[in-house]
Design a protein around this motif. Structure first.
Motif, PDB file in Angstrom:
ATOM      1  N   ARG B  91       0.838  -1.221   0.000  1.00 25.76           N
ATOM      2  CA  ARG B  91       0.000   0.000   0.000  1.00 25.76           C
ATOM      3  C   ARG B  91       0.859   1.251   0.000  1.00 25.76           C
ATOM      4  NH1 ARG B  91      -5.283   0.359  -1.204  1.00 25.76           N
ATOM      5  NH2 ARG B  91      -6.174  -1.637  -0.724  1.00 25.76           N
ATOM      6  N   ALA B  92       1.883   1.227   0.858  1.00 25.06           N
ATOM      7  CA  ALA B  92       2.768   2.401   0.963  1.00 25.06           C
ATOM      8  C   ALA B  92       3.478   2.651  -0.364  1.00 25.06           C
ATOM      9  CB  ALA B  92       3.774   2.187   2.098  1.00 25.06           C
ATOM     10  N   ALA B  93       3.879   1.578  -1.035  1.00 24.27           N
ATOM     11  CA  ALA B  93       4.556   1.724  -2.332  1.00 24.27           C
ATOM     12  C   ALA B  93       3.584   2.302  -3.363  1.00 24.27           C
ATOM     13  CB  ALA B  93       5.099   0.373  -2.795  1.00 24.27           C
ATOM     14  N   MET B  94       2.323   1.853  -3.309  1.00 26.24           N
ATOM     15  CA  MET B  94       1.304   2.376  -4.225  1.00 26.24           C
ATOM     16  C   MET B  94       1.076   3.866  -3.954  1.00 26.24           C
ATOM     17  SD  MET B  94      -1.471  -0.758  -4.124  1.00 26.24           S
ATOM     18  CE  MET B  94      -2.704   0.087  -5.149  1.00 26.24           C
ATOM     19  N   ARG B  95       1.018   4.197  -2.675  1.00 29.65           N
ATOM     20  CA  ARG B  95       0.791   5.589  -2.278  1.00 29.65           C
ATOM     21  C   ARG B  95       1.944   6.487  -2.752  1.00 29.65           C
ATOM     22  NH1 ARG B  95      -3.493   8.009  -2.084  1.00 29.65           N
ATOM     23  NH2 ARG B  95      -2.778  10.133  -1.900  1.00 29.65           N
ATOM     24  N   ALA B  96       3.166   5.971  -2.621  1.00 27.95           N
ATOM     25  CA  ALA B  96       4.338   6.733  -3.070  1.00 27.95           C
ATOM     26  C   ALA B  96       4.273   6.969  -4.577  1.00 27.95           C
ATOM     27  CB  ALA B  96       5.627   5.983  -2.696  1.00 27.95           C
ATOM     28  N   LEU B  97       3.736   5.980  -5.298  1.00 31.84           N
ATOM     29  CA  LEU B  97       3.591   6.119  -6.753  1.00 31.84           C
ATOM     30  C   LEU B  97       2.548   7.187  -7.091  1.00 31.84           C
ATOM     31  CD1 LEU B  97       4.410   5.101  -9.572  1.00 31.84           C
ATOM     32  CD2 LEU B  97       2.775   3.208  -9.295  1.00 31.84           C
ATOM     33  N   VAL B  98       1.471   7.232  -6.301  1.00 39.26           N
ATOM     34  CA  VAL B  98       0.470   8.294  -6.468  1.00 39.26           C
ATOM     35  C   VAL B  98       1.145   9.653  -6.268  1.00 39.26           C
ATOM     36  CG1 VAL B  98      -1.587   9.389  -5.473  1.00 39.26           C
ATOM     37  CG2 VAL B  98      -1.511   6.897  -5.743  1.00 39.26           C
ATOM     38  N   GLU B  99       1.954   9.744  -5.232  1.00 45.68           N
ATOM     39  CA  GLU B  99       2.593  11.031  -4.940  1.00 45.68           C
ATOM     40  C   GLU B  99       3.544  11.453  -6.048  1.00 45.68           C
ATOM     41  OE1 GLU B  99       3.886  10.456  -0.875  1.00 45.68           O
ATOM     42  OE2 GLU B  99       1.747  10.435  -0.354  1.00 45.68           O
ATOM     43  N   ARG B 100       4.182  10.463  -6.649  1.00 43.69           N
ATOM     44  CA  ARG B 100       5.140  10.768  -7.712  1.00 43.69           C
ATOM     45  C   ARG B 100       4.436  11.204  -9.004  1.00 43.69           C
ATOM     46  NH1 ARG B 100      10.076   6.648  -9.016  1.00 43.69           N
ATOM     47  NH2 ARG B 100      10.774   7.708 -10.924  1.00 43.69           N
ATOM     48  N   CYS B 101       3.310  10.543  -9.327  1.00 41.78           N
ATOM     49  CA  CYS B 101       2.630  10.829 -10.610  1.00 41.78           C
ATOM     50  C   CYS B 101       1.389  11.709 -10.440  1.00 41.78           C
ATOM     51  CB  CYS B 101       2.206   9.537 -11.295  1.00 41.78           C
ATOM     52  SG  CYS B 101       3.546   8.375 -11.587  1.00 41.78           S
ATOM     53  N   GLY B 102       0.801  11.715  -9.258  1.00 40.99           N
ATOM     54  CA  GLY B 102      -0.433  12.466  -9.037  1.00 40.99           C
ATOM     55  C   GLY B 102      -1.678  11.737  -9.510  1.00 40.99           C
ATOM     56  N   GLU B 103      -1.493  10.575 -10.130  1.00 34.70           N
ATOM     57  CA  GLU B 103      -2.628   9.858 -10.712  1.00 34.70           C
ATOM     58  C   GLU B 103      -2.997   8.620  -9.886  1.00 34.70           C
ATOM     59  OE1 GLU B 103      -4.126  11.283 -13.053  1.00 34.70           O
ATOM     60  OE2 GLU B 103      -2.647  12.629 -13.944  1.00 34.70           O
ATOM     61  N   ALA B 125      -5.561  14.724  -8.042  1.00 32.28           N
ATOM     62  CA  ALA B 125      -6.271  15.769  -8.787  1.00 32.28           C
ATOM     63  C   ALA B 125      -7.784  15.600  -8.645  1.00 32.28           C
ATOM     64  CB  ALA B 125      -5.871  15.720 -10.255  1.00 32.28           C
ATOM     65  N   THR B 126      -8.506  16.678  -8.930  1.00 26.70           N
ATOM     66  CA  THR B 126      -9.961  16.617  -8.847  1.00 26.70           C
ATOM     67  C   THR B 126     -10.525  15.695  -9.930  1.00 26.70           C
ATOM     68  OG1 THR B 126      -9.881  18.897  -8.147  1.00 26.70           O
ATOM     69  CG2 THR B 126     -12.047  18.017  -8.708  1.00 26.70           C
ATOM     70  N   VAL B 127     -10.015  15.872 -11.151  1.00 29.51           N
ATOM     71  CA  VAL B 127     -10.396  14.955 -12.224  1.00 29.51           C
ATOM     72  C   VAL B 127      -9.442  13.781 -12.177  1.00 29.51           C
ATOM     73  CG1 VAL B 127     -10.587  14.632 -14.709  1.00 29.51           C
ATOM     74  CG2 VAL B 127     -11.259  16.807 -13.685  1.00 29.51           C
ATOM     75  N   ARG B 128      -9.957  12.631 -11.749  1.00 26.39           N
ATOM     76  CA  ARG B 128      -9.078  11.481 -11.628  1.00 26.39           C
ATOM     77  C   ARG B 128      -9.819  10.209 -11.987  1.00 26.39           C
ATOM     78  NH1 ARG B 128      -8.945  12.785  -5.292  1.00 26.39           N
ATOM     79  NH2 ARG B 128     -10.837  11.737  -4.654  1.00 26.39           N
ATOM     80  N   SER B 129      -9.055   9.167 -12.174  1.00 25.02           N
ATOM     81  CA  SER B 129      -9.615   7.871 -12.528  1.00 25.02           C
ATOM     82  C   SER B 129     -10.296   7.271 -11.298  1.00 25.02           C
ATOM     83  CB  SER B 129      -8.487   6.959 -13.005  1.00 25.02           C
ATOM     84  OG  SER B 129      -8.974   5.700 -13.321  1.00 25.02           O
ATOM     85  N   VAL B 130     -11.568   6.874 -11.444  1.00 27.43           N
ATOM     86  CA  VAL B 130     -12.285   6.347 -10.276  1.00 27.43           C
ATOM     87  C   VAL B 130     -12.962   5.008 -10.575  1.00 27.43           C
ATOM     88  CG1 VAL B 130     -12.704   8.444  -8.990  1.00 27.43           C
ATOM     89  CG2 VAL B 130     -14.222   7.839 -10.868  1.00 27.43           C
ATOM     90  N   VAL B 131     -12.236   4.136 -11.235  1.00 24.71           N
ATOM     91  CA  VAL B 131     -12.716   2.771 -11.433  1.00 24.71           C
ATOM     92  C   VAL B 131     -12.949   2.133 -10.066  1.00 24.71           C
ATOM     93  CG1 VAL B 131     -11.850   0.486 -12.054  1.00 24.71           C
ATOM     94  CG2 VAL B 131     -11.662   2.389 -13.678  1.00 24.71           C
ATOM     95  N   ALA B 132     -14.047   1.385  -9.910  1.00 19.35           N
ATOM     96  CA  ALA B 132     -14.350   0.794  -8.611  1.00 19.35           C
ATOM     97  C   ALA B 132     -13.538  -0.474  -8.371  1.00 19.35           C
ATOM     98  CB  ALA B 132     -15.836   0.483  -8.508  1.00 19.35           C
ATOM     99  N   VAL B 133     -13.000  -0.585  -7.169  1.00 20.05           N
ATOM    100  CA  VAL B 133     -12.335  -1.817  -6.764  1.00 20.05           C
ATOM    101  C   VAL B 133     -13.359  -2.952  -6.844  1.00 20.05           C
ATOM    102  CG1 VAL B 133     -11.321  -3.022  -4.783  1.00 20.05           C
ATOM    103  CG2 VAL B 133     -10.652  -0.662  -5.297  1.00 20.05           C
ATOM    104  N   GLY B 134     -12.947  -4.086  -7.415  1.00 22.78           N
ATOM    105  CA  GLY B 134     -13.838  -5.247  -7.481  1.00 22.78           C
ATOM    106  C   GLY B 134     -14.762  -5.284  -8.673  1.00 22.78           C
ATOM    107  N   GLU B 135     -14.750  -4.231  -9.488  1.00 16.64           N
ATOM    108  CA  GLU B 135     -15.659  -4.214 -10.634  1.00 16.64           C
ATOM    109  C   GLU B 135     -15.003  -4.838 -11.865  1.00 16.64           C
ATOM    110  OE1 GLU B 135     -17.537  -0.421 -11.249  1.00 16.64           O
ATOM    111  OE2 GLU B 135     -18.078  -0.944 -13.299  1.00 16.64           O
ATOM    112  N   PRO B 136     -15.564  -5.935 -12.378  1.00 15.56           N
ATOM    113  CA  PRO B 136     -14.953  -6.592 -13.536  1.00 15.56           C
ATOM    114  C   PRO B 136     -14.923  -5.665 -14.748  1.00 15.56           C
ATOM    115  CG  PRO B 136     -16.544  -8.052 -12.486  1.00 15.56           C
ATOM    116  CD  PRO B 136     -16.732  -6.692 -11.882  1.00 15.56           C
ATOM    117  N   MET B 137     -13.792  -5.654 -15.460  1.00 19.11           N
ATOM    118  CA  MET B 137     -13.633  -4.814 -16.648  1.00 19.11           C
ATOM    119  C   MET B 137     -13.079  -5.664 -17.782  1.00 19.11           C
ATOM    120  SD  MET B 137     -12.231  -1.373 -14.863  1.00 19.11           S
ATOM    121  CE  MET B 137     -12.418  -0.489 -16.392  1.00 19.11           C
TER     122      MET B 137
END
Lengths: 253, 253
Positions: B91-103, B125-137
């Protein structure tokens, strides 16, 4: 007479849900053999149901014939978790009740002819009640069930006794009427031998019974000496929750 | 030719799951009319499916013809959450990636012919990707899908292109082969117009591709100038996660 496609379809859905219901906290994985035995299905049917559930991500394979909850459940469990949430204040009141009685505290709601715990705070003893949150349970037996019945349409008592020959409609109706008078219920071993409970109704803003608050544990600890104190604590907490509200979940009750 | 009971049964289960799938974070409740329209079902069928799901506590009525997730779903909350859990370190690694890219950052897994996010850290950012966790794509479109395909049997590409006339098997196979070479993928608007992603594979201890790490957001921010930095960050984080492991969920991958 051959069954209609409609009833066939309903049966298939019921069976698929029976298979899914075999997975719980105590059984995080199930083998094909356990599914066949647990759901009472022919092997070919079990294989087909598991394949359908797997294709939708509701179950996932951890080994060739071993299954667990699939990732697609994550989206509904989060949604359910949020919708059926009790407030932190209600949680604190439940926790205080655990501390006072030492036993497990649940908030149950009625769903059709069943009841389901939507919130639980576990007791402090090693031997304690460990009913799973979200697991449907019968509505005809136990103090909690009868408290919920006290807020349900009267004909539900008839429906329940028709479905279960061991339930006498007149006796059940009398017990429910008495709960409406006293505002609480006590039971020993009705649902499960050795399990006791004290329960009281929770009310919506309009005064309807919308849920039941229960303290449950081994019958050996629900002695004549202790029960009056449990009743007092459960009823007092139920009144406090009626005052403060249950939180977000109230929108659904 | 009349359908066999087996395929009828599977269809009923699929339809029931289609109904349940209409409930998500953005649609916590649905009216009967929305179910009829959303699942493309005759009204009588929708009513019957909802009644079956309601009787099992999987949906609950909030009004005469308005439905939400039922409390029986709660039984799988802890189980699904625990089974599909990534470690706090991941989780922390994912969070660090968010901080680096903003996405927004997701970890996706493949489930049959679909993909599902099992962990998400939202972008800043306010406009961001909001795919739902658990939703098949879908598995045929987007950088993340193709990264997952790079770890799947080759015939899956054929299966996907047969099911979707807009997918060319040869093109898809070529893209997947190139991801195996480069170790990452970039896509713009493949799944949804205006949505871009950079993804890299995550590997199990045995070297198999078991998941995909992605950074996704609006195409307008995935510019030629920024993408190289995103690729570097995603690939570096994926390598770090391969070293450290994803946590409990790895047992399922």
């Amino acid at each position: 007479m051959s069954p209609s496609p409609a009833s066939d379809g309903v049966r298939s859905i019921q069976r698929a849900l029976d298979v899914l219901a075999l997975l719980d906290e105590h059984h995080p994985t199930r083998t094909l053999r356990e599914v066949v035995e647990g759901a009472g299905l022919p092997k070919t049917t079990a294989v087909r149901l598991l394949a359908t559930l797997e294709s939708r991500g509701l179950v996932a394979r951890v080994a060739e014939t071993t299954y667990t909850c699939g990732p697609a459940l994550l989206r509904w469990v989060r949604l359910a978790d949020r919708a059926w949430q009790v407030s932190p204040e209600a949680r604190a009141a439940m926790r205080a009740l655990v501390e006072r009685c030492g036993e497990t505290v649940n908030v149950y709601v009625r769903q059709g002819v069943q009841r389901v715990s939507i919130a639980q705070e576990e007791g402090t003893a090693t031997v304690r009640s460990v009913v799973a949150v979200g697991e449907p349970m019968p509505l005809g037996r136990g103090a909690t069930a009868k408290v919920l019945l006290s807020g349900a349409p009267d004909d539900l008592v008839t429906t329940l006794s028709e479905a279960d020959p061991d339930l006498d409609a007149a006796t059940l109706a009398r017990q429910v009427a008495s709960i409406r008078e006293t505002g609480y219920a006590v039971s020993h071993g009705e649902r499960e031998l050795g399990a006791s409970a004290v329960a009281a109704p929770l009310h919506g803003e309009d005064g309807r019974v919308v849920a039941a608050l229960s303290v449950s544990g081994p019958t050996s600890r629900f002695t004549g000496e202790r029960i009056p104190g449990y009743v007092e604590a459960v009823v007092a907490t139920a009144h406090a929750l009626d005052e403060a509200g249950l939180g977000p979940v109230e929108a659904l009750l």
